[in-house]
Motif scaffolding. Structure first.
Motif, PDB file in Angstrom:
ATOM      1  N   LEU A  20       7.522   0.638  -1.194  1.00 20.70           N
ATOM      2  CA  LEU A  20       6.236   1.356  -2.074  1.00 20.70           C
ATOM      3  C   LEU A  20       5.557   0.346  -2.539  1.00 20.70           C
ATOM      4  CD1 LEU A  20       4.309   3.615  -2.130  1.00 20.70           C
ATOM      5  CD2 LEU A  20       5.846   5.053  -3.583  1.00 20.70           C
ATOM      6  N   GLN A  21       6.252  -0.165  -3.101  1.00 21.03           N
ATOM      7  CA  GLN A  21       5.645  -1.003  -4.590  1.00 21.03           C
ATOM      8  C   GLN A  21       4.668  -2.274  -3.633  1.00 21.03           C
ATOM      9  OE1 GLN A  21       4.563  -0.062  -7.453  1.00 21.03           O
ATOM     10  NE2 GLN A  21       5.464   1.668  -6.977  1.00 21.03           N
ATOM     11  N   TRP A  24       1.559  -1.147  -2.052  1.00 23.66           N
ATOM     12  CA  TRP A  24       0.012  -0.218  -3.181  1.00 23.66           C
ATOM     13  C   TRP A  24      -0.076  -1.585  -3.477  1.00 23.66           C
ATOM     14  CZ3 TRP A  24       1.462   4.308  -6.989  1.00 23.66           C
ATOM     15  CH2 TRP A  24       0.288   3.566  -8.135  1.00 23.66           C
ATOM     16  N   VAL A  36      -3.139   4.718  -6.370  1.00 22.33           N
ATOM     17  CA  VAL A  36      -3.833   5.284  -7.765  1.00 22.33           C
ATOM     18  C   VAL A  36      -1.484   6.483  -6.921  1.00 22.33           C
ATOM     19  CG1 VAL A  36      -5.173   5.629  -8.922  1.00 22.33           C
ATOM     20  CG2 VAL A  36      -4.722   7.920  -7.101  1.00 22.33           C
ATOM     21  N   ALA A  37      -1.224   6.762  -8.699  1.00 15.66           N
ATOM     22  CA  ALA A  37       0.178   7.451  -8.208  1.00 15.66           C
ATOM     23  C   ALA A  37       0.051   8.493  -7.669  1.00 15.66           C
ATOM     24  CB  ALA A  37       0.662   7.293  -9.117  1.00 15.66           C
ATOM     25  N   ARG A  38       1.053   9.265  -6.777  1.00 16.32           N
ATOM     26  CA  ARG A  38       0.351  10.975  -6.246  1.00 16.32           C
ATOM     27  C   ARG A  38       2.087  11.168  -6.533  1.00 16.32           C
ATOM     28  NH1 ARG A  38      -0.254  12.428  -0.082  1.00 16.32           N
ATOM     29  NH2 ARG A  38      -1.248  14.764  -0.878  1.00 16.32           N
ATOM     30  N   PRO A  39       1.842  12.282  -7.545  1.00 16.74           N
ATOM     31  CA  PRO A  39       2.241  13.171  -8.433  1.00 16.74           C
ATOM     32  C   PRO A  39       2.961  14.029  -7.326  1.00 16.74           C
ATOM     33  CG  PRO A  39       0.990  12.874 -10.081  1.00 16.74           C
ATOM     34  CD  PRO A  39       0.676  12.324  -8.744  1.00 16.74           C
ATOM     35  N   PRO A  44       8.602   8.618  -3.530  1.00 19.91           N
ATOM     36  CA  PRO A  44       7.072   8.268  -4.909  1.00 19.91           C
ATOM     37  C   PRO A  44       6.479   7.976  -3.676  1.00 19.91           C
ATOM     38  CG  PRO A  44       9.505   7.227  -5.308  1.00 19.91           C
ATOM     39  CD  PRO A  44       9.776   8.130  -4.539  1.00 19.91           C
ATOM     40  N   ALA A  46       1.679   7.090  -3.332  1.00 21.92           N
ATOM     41  CA  ALA A  46       0.589   6.785  -4.019  1.00 21.92           C
ATOM     42  C   ALA A  46      -0.999   7.456  -2.994  1.00 21.92           C
ATOM     43  CB  ALA A  46      -0.083   5.466  -4.128  1.00 21.92           C
ATOM     44  N   HIS A  57      -2.420   7.715   2.578  1.00 19.00           N
ATOM     45  CA  HIS A  57      -1.679   8.053   1.988  1.00 19.00           C
ATOM     46  C   HIS A  57      -0.253   6.851   2.342  1.00 19.00           C
ATOM     47  CE1 HIS A  57      -2.959  11.993   2.479  1.00 19.00           C
ATOM     48  NE2 HIS A  57      -3.792  11.133   1.540  1.00 19.00           N
ATOM     49  N   GLN A  60       7.919   6.308   0.236  1.00 16.03           N
ATOM     50  CA  GLN A  60       8.302   5.913   0.227  1.00 16.03           C
ATOM     51  C   GLN A  60       9.259   6.467   1.174  1.00 16.03           C
ATOM     52  OE1 GLN A  60       9.105   2.617  -1.263  1.00 16.03           O
ATOM     53  NE2 GLN A  60      10.493   2.811   0.185  1.00 16.03           N
TER      54      GLN A  60
END
Length: 143
Positions: A20-21, A24, A36-39, A44, A46, A57, A60
């Motif tokens: 994911l990173q 990103w 942006v993060a998607r809580p 995890p 984004a 979208h 991870q």
């Protein structure tokens, strides 16, 4: 030609990311999009946007998901009858192809470039190998 039956906009595509990173960084730094993060998701995640419009979208991939996909994976004989195949590429219209090329080069992102009869293209692959094409008006070649 029939009307679009109320379909009026593209929403997003989803990428199940190996990292994911890395995804990103690619979408934010190499493409210059907002990430942006998607809580509140199970893993995890984004959201990638162009302005206020969500276009990608990211989430991870997990070992649990890998196990589910492994159980669902068809055999080679079964896939011979599929007609939809897998996602080949996603395309966007863009402007300022010279700046986009410079951004790719600054971030070490390999790209292909070609001119078609109706547009000029830069094509890259994201960290999960999804091909993304950026289409530019031919007028930009002369500008």
């Amino acid at each position: 030609m029939e009307a679009s039956l109320g379909i009026n906009a593209f929403d997003h595509y989803t990428v199940r990311c190996a990292d994911l990173q890395a995804a990103w960084r690619f979408y934010e730094q190499a493409l210059g999009l907002t990430v942006v993060a998607r809580p509140g998701m199970r893993s995890p995640a984004a959201i990638v946007s162009i302005g206020e419009v969500q276009v990608v979208h990211l989430f991870q991939a997990t070992a649990e998901q890998d196990a589910v996909f492994a159980r669902l994976a068809p055999t080679d004989d079964e896939t011979a009858y599929w007609r939809t195949g897998r996602l080949h590429h996603v395309g966007f219209w863009a402007t300022d192809f010279r700046a986009m090329k410079a951004r790719f080069e600054a971030n070490g992102v390999p790209y292909k470039e070609q001119t078609l009869p109706d547009k000029h293209q830069l094509v890259v692959k994201d960290p999960d190998q999804i091909e993304i094409e950026f289409n530019f008006p031919l007028a930009e070649l002369n500008g």
